[in-house]
Design a protein around this motif. Structure first.
Motif, PDB file in Angstrom:
ATOM      1  N   LEU A 276       0.829  -1.206   0.000  1.00 28.63           N
ATOM      2  CA  LEU A 276       0.000   0.000   0.000  1.00 28.63           C
ATOM      3  C   LEU A 276       0.864   1.256   0.000  1.00 28.63           C
ATOM      4  N   TYR A 277       1.884   1.276   0.854  1.00 30.37           N
ATOM      5  CA  TYR A 277       2.741   2.465   0.915  1.00 30.37           C
ATOM      6  C   TYR A 277       3.475   2.685  -0.401  1.00 30.37           C
ATOM      7  N   GLN A 278       4.061   1.627  -0.945  1.00 28.85           N
ATOM      8  CA  GLN A 278       4.895   1.773  -2.131  1.00 28.85           C
ATOM      9  C   GLN A 278       4.095   2.159  -3.372  1.00 28.85           C
ATOM     10  N   THR A 279       2.868   1.723  -3.450  1.00 31.58           N
ATOM     11  CA  THR A 279       2.048   2.020  -4.633  1.00 31.58           C
ATOM     12  C   THR A 279       1.184   3.259  -4.451  1.00 31.58           C
ATOM     13  N   ALA A 280       1.307   3.926  -3.315  1.00 28.65           N
ATOM     14  CA  ALA A 280       0.485   5.117  -3.055  1.00 28.65           C
ATOM     15  C   ALA A 280       0.806   6.258  -4.008  1.00 28.65           C
ATOM     16  N   ILE A 281       1.977   6.225  -4.624  1.00 27.58           N
ATOM     17  CA  ILE A 281       2.359   7.309  -5.544  1.00 27.58           C
ATOM     18  C   ILE A 281       1.609   7.240  -6.859  1.00 27.58           C
ATOM     19  N   LEU A 282       0.928   6.123  -7.125  1.00 22.00           N
ATOM     20  CA  LEU A 282       0.318   5.880  -8.431  1.00 22.00           C
ATOM     21  C   LEU A 282      -1.119   6.379  -8.469  1.00 22.00           C
ATOM     22  N   ASP A 283      -1.477   7.050  -9.562  1.00 22.45           N
ATOM     23  CA  ASP A 283      -2.862   7.470  -9.754  1.00 22.45           C
ATOM     24  C   ASP A 283      -3.733   6.310 -10.208  1.00 22.45           C
ATOM     25  N   ARG A 284      -3.142   5.346 -10.891  1.00 17.55           N
ATOM     26  CA  ARG A 284      -3.863   4.143 -11.274  1.00 17.55           C
ATOM     27  C   ARG A 284      -2.919   2.954 -11.166  1.00 17.55           C
ATOM     28  N   LEU A 285      -3.485   1.824 -10.909  1.00 18.43           N
ATOM     29  CA  LEU A 285      -2.705   0.641 -10.549  1.00 18.43           C
ATOM     30  C   LEU A 285      -3.020  -0.512 -11.487  1.00 18.43           C
ATOM     31  N   SER A 286      -1.987  -1.220 -11.904  1.00 15.02           N
ATOM     32  CA  SER A 286      -2.167  -2.490 -12.595  1.00 15.02           C
ATOM     33  C   SER A 286      -1.158  -3.463 -12.005  1.00 15.02           C
ATOM     34  N   GLY A 287      -1.390  -4.764 -12.224  1.00 11.19           N
ATOM     35  CA  GLY A 287      -0.485  -5.753 -11.668  1.00 11.19           C
ATOM     36  C   GLY A 287       0.954  -5.535 -12.093  1.00 11.19           C
ATOM     37  N   PRO A 288       1.249  -5.452 -13.401  1.00 15.24           N
ATOM     38  CA  PRO A 288       2.631  -5.257 -13.840  1.00 15.24           C
ATOM     39  C   PRO A 288       3.250  -3.964 -13.331  1.00 15.24           C
ATOM     40  N   ALA A 330      -5.698   7.175  -0.511  1.00 20.85           N
ATOM     41  CA  ALA A 330      -4.419   7.444  -1.177  1.00 20.85           C
ATOM     42  C   ALA A 330      -3.711   8.627  -0.533  1.00 20.85           C
ATOM     43  N   ASP A 331      -4.460   9.673  -0.186  1.00 23.40           N
ATOM     44  CA  ASP A 331      -3.850  10.836   0.454  1.00 23.40           C
ATOM     45  C   ASP A 331      -3.165  10.440   1.755  1.00 23.40           C
ATOM     46  N   VAL A 332      -3.854   9.643   2.557  1.00 26.38           N
ATOM     47  CA  VAL A 332      -3.294   9.237   3.848  1.00 26.38           C
ATOM     48  C   VAL A 332      -2.068   8.342   3.649  1.00 26.38           C
ATOM     49  N   HIS A 344      13.206   7.781  -0.576  1.00 27.76           N
ATOM     50  CA  HIS A 344      12.430   6.579  -0.875  1.00 27.76           C
ATOM     51  C   HIS A 344      11.283   6.903  -1.843  1.00 27.76           C
ATOM     52  N   VAL A 345      10.612   8.024  -1.595  1.00 31.87           N
ATOM     53  CA  VAL A 345       9.509   8.440  -2.464  1.00 31.87           C
ATOM     54  C   VAL A 345      10.034   8.707  -3.874  1.00 31.87           C
ATOM     55  N   ALA A 346      11.168   9.388  -3.974  1.00 28.56           N
ATOM     56  CA  ALA A 346      11.749   9.675  -5.283  1.00 28.56           C
ATOM     57  C   ALA A 346      12.106   8.388  -6.023  1.00 28.56           C
ATOM     58  N   ALA A 347      12.645   7.412  -5.297  1.00 26.18           N
ATOM     59  CA  ALA A 347      13.023   6.146  -5.936  1.00 26.18           C
ATOM     60  C   ALA A 347      11.799   5.431  -6.497  1.00 26.18           C
ATOM     61  N   LEU A 348      10.686   5.445  -5.744  1.00 19.19           N
ATOM     62  CA  LEU A 348       9.462   4.793  -6.221  1.00 19.19           C
ATOM     63  C   LEU A 348       8.935   5.494  -7.472  1.00 19.19           C
ATOM     64  N   ASN A 349       8.964   6.809  -7.467  1.00 22.46           N
ATOM     65  CA  ASN A 349       8.520   7.545  -8.653  1.00 22.46           C
ATOM     66  C   ASN A 349       9.424   7.266  -9.850  1.00 22.46           C
TER      67      ASN A 349
END
Length: 818
Positions: A276-288, A330-332, A344-349
């Motif tokens: 949840l934390y790592q994918t929070a940066i995404l506006d939309r999510l897919s498995g890949p 998502a905001d939280v 860490h946030v920059a790396a995920l982006n």
């Protein structure tokens, strides 16, 4: 012209949840709004009140009960604040309901009044009843987009009903619609779960076994806030003493939210929490995509798990391939992610940007690269999007990206350097343009041999064009010709857009110097190239420039034919969209010169009907100038002065030669009114003297000064007029020469009339034509037959070179005969 690929998921109606609380009381209110013919349904409440879920359930009900009604759904995002992007998605959504809607609207159009009129007309012709849903409207901040929605509401066909879901009241005429009984609205108080709905939600849906008292207590503590109830239920799933938990559950709404989210997140398995934390940066999510960001396999399975667990994921397609988090959730998550550190946030982006790049989604790659402060990647991806973004005219998006890039990232890429210079040119920061162009040129020389490509190949042309534009903006007439000619030399025969732009700039330069024949030739060539490039709108816009040069050349009929042809083509091929309104306003000027005041009035009315938004920013003032000239020709000089003042307020200094300044037009009317001290003040303010510089751009002003000197009986007028006539004759400006011939050496009315070949009787006829007398009344006044009067009138028109009574009166007043 192509548009960047539209995300089909934004047009997808979220499916009803398999386990959800039925809300027939709200559905009935929504149905009643459509049955009663109200224009707008507004669902306005904070996040977590079930707005989207309710709309989804309503759509499912409509499809079951009213199969003839079609649904158009658009899920809005912050990036939709680009007007061109918004209109593209709006048309695409409506085409989900009826493929004929918007079919004639060219890609990349601004939502002007003309474009929206076409859209409304298409909807009105549809054989279907349509429900248009705009979800998450609170994200729309652009005023022009809100104005477009207001226009739709004001002209809503009976075939369309608009529904808007928003976290805050939109800046729309809600109060007016409410007063007229045209609004159905549901707010937080309506959306809150009742005790019975809360019991149904907490029991069968969330799987809790609670007493009636516990349900009532929890419903009261959350005030029926659906997301709060959901979070509370999740945090109670593994508790043995739910009553104790509920009893201890208290505090302000903000702290309640914080507490519930902490409870949910802390109780979730570690792998789920990290996901949840790592994918929070995404506006939309897919498995890949999630696998790329988290570095873990099983992304699709995790999303399915989250959906089954009601962990605030919303499906975006019917195949369950794409999802998004509930916005509040998502905001939280993003706030808590920041606790891991900005690195860490920059790396995920960065990982997200890489995935989007590899999957050919450059716009989203740019957004995440900028969030990662990976400006090198962002710069590379922005370059990749420039052709599609510019062709679709999403200039606001491109300018926004450029503003976020570092100077270093821009300096390494000459394409971006040139477009950064373009951004400075648009903003009026002229001084910054040349340094940026020079830096881009040096960078281009350094890399071009090792890295050829179409964008780099055409960049020297663009650089030359921008330099010509700077020269035009600064009045460097020699520089215009130098740089525009250089651009033309560099273009390939197939580069019609570049050749069209270069030809247009050359034409503008020739216009400014007074070589109007060369200017006409250059613009005719530019228009042809623009057509070959597929840019019909700009090609038709050149008609105004051509006409402005043809008028002083004395080729009025040619101007008339050019406008008539352009308006016909705009109607057939552009559906009356831009530049139709501009053309109507410009054509009116030509018609006034020809004395066809009735036709001029009709074209001014046609332009006004299209609305001010249909005019370009550069040409809106021209409508008011034409209207002022019309009122002047009709003898209403006070109205003409007022209209010129309105034109002055709307004037925008563009790249066009200011050959007929508004203040000089006003001075001519002041002279006609006998307000000579005010006209003299105008001349003094502009440093005009009889022996001043006779450049073409000052020609109209100097002729106006000559009129003032004549009215003041100043002999200096004769020398000035002779000098002006000599310059105009040498340049072949026959229209100007004709005006000057009427002014040179005019000591008396009789002498002026004699110079024009007017007999005493024809002079009498002309004076009576300037009155309100009808033809038969004039004939009686002169004691002649109506046929004899017609003969005299025809001779007057021929000698004054006009083709109508209003034009004859205007020409006579200009010459001082009447």
């Amino acid at each position: 012209m192509t548009m960047p690929a539209l995300l089909a998921t934004k047009l997808f109606v979220p499916p009803p949840r398999s386990q959800a609380v039925g809300r027939p009381r709200l559905i009935e209110q929504l149905d009643a709004g459509i049955r009663s013919g109200r224009k707008l349904t507004l669902i306005s409440a904070a996040a977590g009140f079930g707005k989207t879920t309710l709309l989804s359930d309503w759509v499912a009900e409509i499809r079951q009960q009213e199969p003839r009604m079609r649904v158009a759904w658009l899920s809005l995002e912050a990036s939709d604040n680009d007007p061109v992007r918004f209109l593209g998605y709006l048309v695409a959504a409506l085409q989900q309901a009826d493929t004929d809607i918007g079919a004639e609207i060219p890609v990349g159009q601004q939502p002007t009044e003309s474009t929206l009129t076409t859209l409304v007309n298409d909807i009105a012709r549809s054989a279907h009843q349509i429900l248009l849903v705009l979800d998450d409207f609170q994200l729309i901040e652009d005023k022009s987009i809100r104005d477009a929605v207001v226009f739709l509401l004001d002209h809503l066909p009976s075939t369309l009903h608009l529904a808007i879901a928003s976290r805050s009241d939109p800046l729309l005429p809600v109060a007016r619609l409410r007063a007229r009984g045209e609004l159905t609205e549901l707010r937080a108080a309506d959306l809150r779960f009742t005790p019975d709905e809360a019991a149904a939600f907490l029991g069968p849906v969330m799987g809790l076994s609670l007493s009636r008292e516990d349900v009532a207590s929890l419903e009261a503590r959350t005030e029926g806030w659906i997301a709060g109830l959901q979070l509370a239920a999740l945090s109670m799933r593994d508790r043995t003493d739910a009553s104790a938990f509920i009893a201890a559950f208290a505090g302000s709404n903000r702290f309640v939210i914080d507490y519930l989210i902490e409870e949910v997140l802390e109780r979730a398995p570690l792998n789920v929490r990290e996901f949840l934390y790592q994918t929070a940066i995404l506006d939309r999510l897919s498995g890949p995509l999630c696998e790329a960001v988290t570095g873990q396999a099983g992304g699709a399975e995790m999303l399915e798990t989250l959906e089954r667990s009601n962990l605030f994921v919303v499906p975006l397609d019917d195949r369950r391939e794409w999802f998004r988090y509930h916005h509040l959730f998502a905001d939280v998550l993003r706030v808590r992610l920041l606790a891991h550190g900005p690195e860490h946030v920059a790396a995920l982006n960065g990982l997200a940007s890489e995935w989007f790049e590899n999957n050919h989604l450059p716009e989203e790659s740019v957004r995440h690269a900028l969030a990662a402060a990976d400006f090198a990647r962002a710069a590379r991806m922005i370059e990749a999007t420039i052709p599609s973004v510019r062709k679709s005219r999403q200039d606001a998006t491109l300018l926004g990206w450029l503003a976020l890039l570092t100077d270093d990232a821009i300096s390494r890429r000459p394409v971006l350097g040139v477009f950064s210079a373009w951004a400075s040119l648009l903003s009026g920061d002229i001084a910054a343009v040349e340094p940026k162009l020079a830096r881009a040129e040096r960078s281009l020389d350094a890399i071009h041999e090792s890295k050829p490509g179409p964008e780099l190949d055409t960049l020297p042309v663009t650089i030359a064009l921008y330099r010509a534009s700077v020269a035009l903006a600064t009045g460097d007439l020699a520089g215009i010709r130098t740089h525009a000619s250089r651009a033309l030399e560099l273009t390939s025969p197939a580069d019609h857009l570049g050749r069209g732009a270069a030809g247009g700039l050359l034409g503008l330069g020739e216009w400014a110097t007074g070589d109007l024949e060369a200017g006409v030739a250059a613009f005719a060539d530019a228009a042809g190239n623009l057509r070959l490039a597929g840019n019909l709108t700009d090609a038709l816009s050149t008609t105004m420039v051509l006409a402005d040069m043809l008028i002083p050349l004395g080729r009025l009929q040619e101007s008339r034919r050019a406008y008539e042809a352009a308006l016909r083509e705009a109607a057939v091929k552009l559906g009356g969209g831009p530049p139709t309104a501009d053309l109507h306003g410009g054509f009116a000027e030509v018609l006034i010169e020809l004395g066809d005041l009735a036709a001029a009035e009709e074209h001014l009315a046609a332009g006004e009907t299209l609305g001010w938004a249909a005019f370009s920013h550069e040409h809106q003032y021209r409508w008011f100038v034409s209207k002022a000239l019309l009122r002047q020709a009709q003898g209403d000089l006070d109205s003409a002065i007022d209209l010129l003042e309105q034109a002055k307020q709307r004037y925008r200094r563009g790249f066009f030669a200011e050959a007929r300044p508004i203040e000089a037009m006003r001075a001519r009317i002041l002279i006609l009114q006998g307000r000579l001290p005010e006209a003299q003040a105008w001349a003094d303010a502009h440093g005009l003297t009889p022996r001043g510089d006779l450049s073409y751009l000052l020609e109209y002003a100097h002729i106006t000064l000559a009129r003032l000197l004549i009215a003041q009986r100043d002999p200096a007028a004769d020398e000035l007029l002779e000098n002006l006539r000599g310059a105009a004759e040498a340049a072949g400006r026959e229209g100007v020469v004709g005006e000057l011939r009427s002014l040179v050496g005019r000591p008396t009315v009789e002498a002026i009339a004699h110079r024009e070949g007017l007999s005493e009787r024809e002079l009498q006829v002309l004076r009576l034509l300037a009155t309100e007398l009808t033809g038969p009344e004039i004939a009686r006044e002169l004691f002649v037959s109506i046929n004899t009067l017609r003969t005299h009138t025809r001779h007057v028109f021929e000698k004054l070179e006009v083709n109508g009574r209003p034009a004859a009166i205007r020409r006579a007043r200009e010459m001082g005969i009447i």
